[in-house]
Enzyme design. Structure first.
Site, mmCIF file in Angstrom:
data_model
loop_
_atom_site.group_PDB
_atom_site.id
_atom_site.type_symbol
_atom_site.label_atom_id
_atom_site.label_comp_id
_atom_site.label_asym_id
_atom_site.label_seq_id
_atom_site.Cartn_x
_atom_site.Cartn_y
_atom_site.Cartn_z
ATOM 1 N N ALA A 1 0.799 -1.233 0.000
ATOM 2 C CA ALA A 1 0.000 0.000 0.000
ATOM 3 C C ALA A 1 0.826 1.275 0.000
ATOM 4 O O ALA A 1 0.261 2.369 0.086
ATOM 5 C CB ALA A 1 -0.983 0.034 1.170
ATOM 6 N N ALA A 2 2.140 1.183 -0.149
ATOM 7 C CA ALA A 2 2.940 2.406 -0.205
ATOM 8 C C ALA A 2 2.545 3.251 -1.414
ATOM 9 O O ALA A 2 2.418 4.482 -1.315
ATOM 10 C CB ALA A 2 4.427 2.071 -0.262
ATOM 11 N N GLY A 3 2.338 2.602 -2.556
ATOM 12 C CA GLY A 3 1.915 3.337 -3.740
ATOM 13 C C GLY A 3 0.543 3.954 -3.578
ATOM 14 O O GLY A 3 0.278 5.059 -4.085
ATOM 15 N N ASP A 4 -0.346 3.262 -2.873
ATOM 16 C CA ASP A 4 -1.686 3.808 -2.637
ATOM 17 C C ASP A 4 -1.630 5.003 -1.695
ATOM 18 O O ASP A 4 -2.368 5.981 -1.871
ATOM 19 C CB ASP A 4 -2.597 2.727 -2.048
ATOM 20 C CG ASP A 4 -2.773 1.555 -2.985
ATOM 21 O OD1 ASP A 4 -2.750 1.768 -4.212
ATOM 22 O OD2 ASP A 4 -2.937 0.426 -2.503
#
Length: 317
Positions: A251-254
């Site tokens: 979820a880093a990209g989210d």
């Protein structure tokens, strides 16, 4: 005054995450250290990230009638995401099976289930319902590709700033790109879409040109610990990463895209919005899980303030 809300069209899932010292090789069984069940899905994650960043946020998506549907809906509500545009359909809620090793690296199998029931008609209805409240539309590709393409076109026609996170990477028709204001792939997604192997800033710049040639106004390629490259027709800038010790990159990209969208909706300048997105993405890697790792505005403020602002490397055009 321009509306400061964010509408997210995307997936909603229950994330079942297993933590283990190392990921199993093919055909191998390893013992895990822990397991969690939390809200996930790229659409839900980006909606939570935007809401925690302070933006009024609506999520357009589908859940099932099973217990997972209740779990994810309750979690979304607890994070302040508006559920008026979430439909309950006669199917099972999407599930992601995630495995995370001791270094924080992960692999994921996403099974869409109810997410596959999201339709163009639902998207149109929701955009009409929130258009006077939102100025930014966030998209990903865990919903049917044709629905995502329709959402980009419908959002642009409604005057929304369309931000596309093209994950999981898959070919899209050329007609969709002119409707995309900002595209936010990571290295592997940029490579899969453009055919350019992204291994450094120079190759990221070549990949960014592919998007601009097809009508995207701003290509923003995230490069992990190497930061992010921002390319528009006017200028190219490299933003350094925030130094953190990663635990789980899920979820880093989210977190990056959701916080970026919230900042753009709030009317912040592009460079500030990128820095806030990068800070959110960095913070998300310091905690395990998807939605539980998404930082709030205060945490982002603190990380941005902790590191002296340096001007990004402006490479010109």
């Amino acid at each position: 005054m321009e509306p400061q809300g964010v509408v997210v069209v995307g997936s909603i899932s229950a994330d079942v995450t297993a933590f283990t010292r190392r990921l199993p090789r093919r055909g191998e069984t390893v013992l895990g250290d822990d397991v969690t069940l939390v809200l996930g899905g790229k659409g839900a994650n980006q909606a939570v990230a935007a809401a925690r960043a302070g933006a009024p946020t609506w999520l357009v998506g589908c859940v099932g009638t099973d217990p997972f549907g209740e779990i994810v809906s309750s979690a979304l509500r607890s994070h302040g995401v508006a559920l008026t545009e979430v439909r309950t359909v006669g199917d099972r809620t999407g599930v992601a099976h995630i495995r995370v090793d001791a270094s924080g690296e992960n692999d994921i199998v996403m099974t869409p289930l109810a997410n596959a029931d999201l339709s163009a008609a639902m998207v149109d209805e929701s955009i009409r319902a929130v258009r006077d409240k939102a100025s930014v539309l966030l998209l990903q590709l865990e919903i049917p590709a044709e629905v995502a393409c329709h959402a980009a076109e419908a959002g642009a026609r409604a005057g929304l700033t369309v931000v596309l996170d093209p994950a999981p990477a898959q070919p899209l028709p050329d007609r969709v790109w002119p409707h995309v204001a900002v595209v936010t792939p990571n290295e592997s997604e940029a490579g899969a879409l453009t055919g350019v192997e992204v291994v450094d800033v120079a190759s990221a710049e070549r990949a960014a040109a592919w998007f601009l040639d097809r009508g995207v106004r701003h290509a923003l390629i995230t490069l992990g610990s190497a930061g992010a490259l921002s390319v528009t027709p006017e200028r190219t800038r490299h933003f350094p990463a925030y130094p953190v010790t990663p635990v789980d990159t899920t979820a880093a990209g989210d977190a990056f895209t959701g916080s970026l969208g919230a900042a753009l909706a709030a009317g912040l300048d592009t460079a500030t919005a990128i820095r806030r997105g990068m800070a959110a993405g960095a913070l998300a890697t310091t905690l395990p899980g998807a939605s539980p790792s998404l930082p709030d505005r205060k945490a982002v403020d603190e990380l941005v303030a902790l590191h002296a602002v340096t001007e990004p490397d402006d490479r010109g055009r």
